[in-house]
Design an enzyme around this catalytic site. Structure first.
Site, PDB file in Angstrom:
ATOM      1  N   SER A 118       2.203  -0.711   6.299  1.00  0.00           N
ATOM      2  CA  SER A 118       3.229  -0.462   7.307  1.00  0.00           C
ATOM      3  C   SER A 118       4.175  -1.642   7.493  1.00  0.00           C
ATOM      4  CB  SER A 118       2.583  -0.056   8.635  1.00  0.00           C
ATOM      5  OG  SER A 118       1.506  -0.884   8.933  1.00  0.00           O
TER       6      SER A 118
ATOM      7  N   GLY B 235      -3.462   3.775   7.577  1.00  0.00           N
ATOM      8  CA  GLY B 235      -2.557   2.638   7.673  1.00  0.00           C
ATOM      9  C   GLY B 235      -2.187   2.398   9.134  1.00  0.00           C
ATOM     10  N   GLY B 236      -1.535   1.278   9.367  1.00  0.00           N
ATOM     11  CA  GLY B 236      -0.969   1.021  10.683  1.00  0.00           C
ATOM     12  C   GLY B 236      -1.946   0.564  11.753  1.00  0.00           C
TER      13      GLY B 236
ATOM     14  N   MET C 242     -12.155  -5.652   3.900  1.00  0.00           N
ATOM     15  CA  MET C 242     -11.382  -4.777   4.789  1.00  0.00           C
ATOM     16  C   MET C 242     -11.178  -5.468   6.129  1.00  0.00           C
ATOM     17  SD  MET C 242     -10.482  -2.041   3.190  1.00  0.00           S
ATOM     18  CE  MET C 242      -9.693  -1.273   4.613  1.00  0.00           C
TER      19      MET C 242
ATOM     20  N   HIS D  90      -8.034   1.632  -4.766  1.00  0.00           N
ATOM     21  CA  HIS D  90      -9.063   1.370  -3.753  1.00  0.00           C
ATOM     22  C   HIS D  90      -9.743   2.700  -3.447  1.00  0.00           C
ATOM     23  CE1 HIS D  90      -9.780   0.163   0.770  1.00  0.00           C
ATOM     24  NE2 HIS D  90     -10.907   0.292   0.101  1.00  0.00           N
TER      25      HIS D  90
ATOM     26  N   ASP E 236      -4.467   3.986  -2.396  1.00  0.00           N
ATOM     27  CA  ASP E 236      -5.631   4.330  -1.573  1.00  0.00           C
ATOM     28  C   ASP E 236      -6.108   5.740  -1.886  1.00  0.00           C
ATOM     29  OD1 ASP E 236      -6.131   2.016   0.200  1.00  0.00           O
ATOM     30  OD2 ASP E 236      -4.037   2.349   0.761  1.00  0.00           O
TER      31      ASP E 236
ATOM     32  N   MET F  89      -8.753   8.465  -1.098  1.00  0.00           N
ATOM     33  CA  MET F  89      -9.692   8.840  -0.028  1.00  0.00           C
ATOM     34  C   MET F  89     -10.112  10.290  -0.209  1.00  0.00           C
ATOM     35  SD  MET F  89      -7.790   7.247   3.302  1.00  0.00           S
ATOM     36  CE  MET F  89      -6.893   5.692   3.249  1.00  0.00           C
TER      37      MET F  89
ATOM     38  N   ASP G 217      -7.085  -6.270   3.278  1.00  0.00           N
ATOM     39  CA  ASP G 217      -6.429  -4.964   3.381  1.00  0.00           C
ATOM     40  C   ASP G 217      -6.578  -4.429   4.800  1.00  0.00           C
ATOM     41  OD1 ASP G 217      -5.464  -2.400   3.001  1.00  0.00           O
ATOM     42  OD2 ASP G 217      -7.060  -1.755   1.638  1.00  0.00           O
ATOM     43  N   GLY G 218      -5.439  -4.289   5.462  1.00  0.00           N
ATOM     44  CA  GLY G 218      -5.425  -3.698   6.796  1.00  0.00           C
ATOM     45  C   GLY G 218      -4.787  -4.604   7.831  1.00  0.00           C
ATOM     46  N   GLY G 219      -3.625  -4.205   8.311  1.00  0.00           N
ATOM     47  CA  GLY G 219      -2.961  -4.949   9.373  1.00  0.00           C
ATOM     48  C   GLY G 219      -2.314  -6.247   8.937  1.00  0.00           C
TER      49      GLY G 219
ATOM     50  N   SER H  98       0.849  -1.190   0.000  1.00  0.00           N
ATOM     51  CA  SER H  98       0.000   0.000   0.000  1.00  0.00           C
ATOM     52  C   SER H  98       0.883   1.239   0.000  1.00  0.00           C
ATOM     53  CB  SER H  98      -0.903   0.023   1.230  1.00  0.00           C
ATOM     54  OG  SER H  98      -1.538   1.283   1.288  1.00  0.00           O
TER      55      SER H  98
ATOM     56  N   MET I  95     -12.015   4.981  -1.614  1.00  0.00           N
ATOM     57  CA  MET I  95     -12.758   5.254  -0.377  1.00  0.00           C
ATOM     58  C   MET I  95     -13.354   6.642  -0.524  1.00  0.00           C
ATOM     59  SD  MET I  95      -9.966   3.516   2.091  1.00  0.00           S
ATOM     60  CE  MET I  95      -8.777   3.557   0.758  1.00  0.00           C
TER      61      MET I  95
ATOM     62  N   HIS J  19      -0.819  -0.924  -4.491  1.00  0.00           N
ATOM     63  CA  HIS J  19      -2.154  -0.589  -3.975  1.00  0.00           C
ATOM     64  C   HIS J  19      -2.215   0.915  -3.719  1.00  0.00           C
ATOM     65  CE1 HIS J  19      -5.946  -1.551  -1.903  1.00  0.00           C
ATOM     66  NE2 HIS J  19      -5.590  -0.686  -0.964  1.00  0.00           N
TER      67      HIS J  19
HETATM   68  C1  DX5 Z   1      -6.695   1.681   4.912  1.00  0.00           C
HETATM   69  C2  DX5 Z   1      -6.146   1.383   3.551  1.00  0.00           C
HETATM   70  C3  DX5 Z   1      -5.043   0.416   3.539  1.00  0.00           C
HETATM   71  C4  DX5 Z   1      -3.837   0.794   4.360  1.00  0.00           C
HETATM   72  C5  DX5 Z   1      -3.242  -0.479   4.876  1.00  0.00           C
HETATM   73  O1  DX5 Z   1      -7.872   2.366   4.783  1.00  0.00           O
HETATM   74  O2  DX5 Z   1      -7.178   0.875   2.719  1.00  0.00           O
HETATM   75  O3  DX5 Z   1      -4.673   0.071   2.211  1.00  0.00           O
HETATM   76  O4  DX5 Z   1      -2.871   1.520   3.683  1.00  0.00           O
HETATM   77  O5  DX5 Z   1      -2.178  -0.198   5.701  1.00  0.00           O
HETATM   78  P1  DX5 Z   1      -1.590  -1.232   6.752  1.00  0.00           P
HETATM   79  O6  DX5 Z   1      -1.091  -2.403   5.983  1.00  0.00           O
HETATM   80  O7  DX5 Z   1      -0.524  -0.467   7.429  1.00  0.00           O
HETATM   81  O8  DX5 Z   1      -2.717  -1.621   7.688  1.00  0.00           O
HETATM   82 ZN    ZN Z   2      -6.653   0.086   0.742  1.00  0.00          ZN
END
Ligand code: DX5
Ligand code: ZN
Length: 226
Positions: free
Chosen positions: A200, A150-151, A143, A68, A37, A39, A177-179, A10, A70, A35
């Site tokens: 991250s 992130g993070g 998700m 992606h 993001d 937003m 996606d996420g963590g 990401s 958002m 990836h």
């Molecule tokens: C969060 C994003 C993710 C984010 C993931 O809304 O959609 O793509 O960057 O980051 P990590 O891998 O750090 O959770």
């Molecule tokens: Zn994403």
């Protein structure tokens, strides 16, 4: 299983001021996709990038740009992102209940690959019609954190959604996606996810290539054992 592992760093966790070199660095580390993001500060409480940045990055790389969205009005982004050179266009089901058919059709007409994402509070059944329709999406993004930043910490309870999707659709691209990172990949991979977004854990690692190959191996091992 007909699906292959796609590891997608990401770029939200990259140094945005050096996006082209960060993208190249990730590809050299073995990334399959990048990836991106997008937003809008409304659908999620954060504001990132849009079509102009995708267009700039496209001039520096041929990589698959996994966008992606958002945003509250994804339809308005189809034309600009198509022109900018986006590869995948994943919109959220929560704001597309009334117009997903038009969205999917327009995304395809602009040469992009349509995907649908669902937030942690959204039940998996909501995306079934989009996968089973006459003009289906080609990826479902589950998700594993609340979208926006992130993070955050991986939500293992989302793996029930991944398992349901994988049981129902053996050859569908299923993205998480996420963590995601070395400590959570096994759970996602064994549930059936094959497209892995990681921000991250990749950018924060001393050796991103090591994390990327470890995640790929985890997906491949889970597929062999399934
Ligand atoms: C969060 C994003 C993710 C984010 C993931 O809304 O959609 O793509 O960057 O980051 P990590 O891998 O750090 O959770
Ligand atoms: Zn994403």
């Amino acid at each position: 299983m007909g699906v292959t592992a796609k590891i997608a760093p990401s770029m939200l966790s990259s140094d945005f001021a050096n996006l082209a070199s960060e993208a190249e660095r990730m590809l050299n580390c073995g990334a399959d996709w990048l990836h991106m993001d997008i937003m809008d500060g409304h659908f999620v409480p954060n504001l990132t990038i849009g079509a102009p940045v995708i267009e700039s990055l496209r001039k520096h790389t041929k990589a698959y740009l996994d966008c992606h969205l958002m945003v509250t009005n994804p339809l308005d982004y189809v034309e600009p992102l198509g022109k900018a050179g986006a590869s995948g266009f994943t919109f959220h089901v929560e704001i597309s209940k009334d117009n997903w058919q038009e969205l999917v059709q327009r995304i395809k007409s602009k040469g992009m690959r349509p995907g649908v994402a669902l937030k942690p509070g959204t039940s998996v059944e909501e995306v079934y019609p989009l996968v089973e329709g006459a003009n289906p999406v080609e990826m479902v993004l589950v998700m594993t954190v609340e979208p926006g930043f992130g993070g955050q910490k991986f939500m293992p309870e989302m793996m029930d959604k991944v398992r349901s999707l994988r049981n129902r659709y053996p050859s569908l691209d299923i993205e998480v996606d996420g963590g995601l990172g070395p400590s959570t990949i096994a759970e996602a991979a064994s549930a059936g996810a094959n497209c892995i977004v990681a921000g991250s854990s990749v950018f924060g690692a001393p050796e991103p290539a090591h994390v990327i190959s470890l995640m790929r191996k985890s997906v491949e091992d889970a597929q062999k054992n399934s």
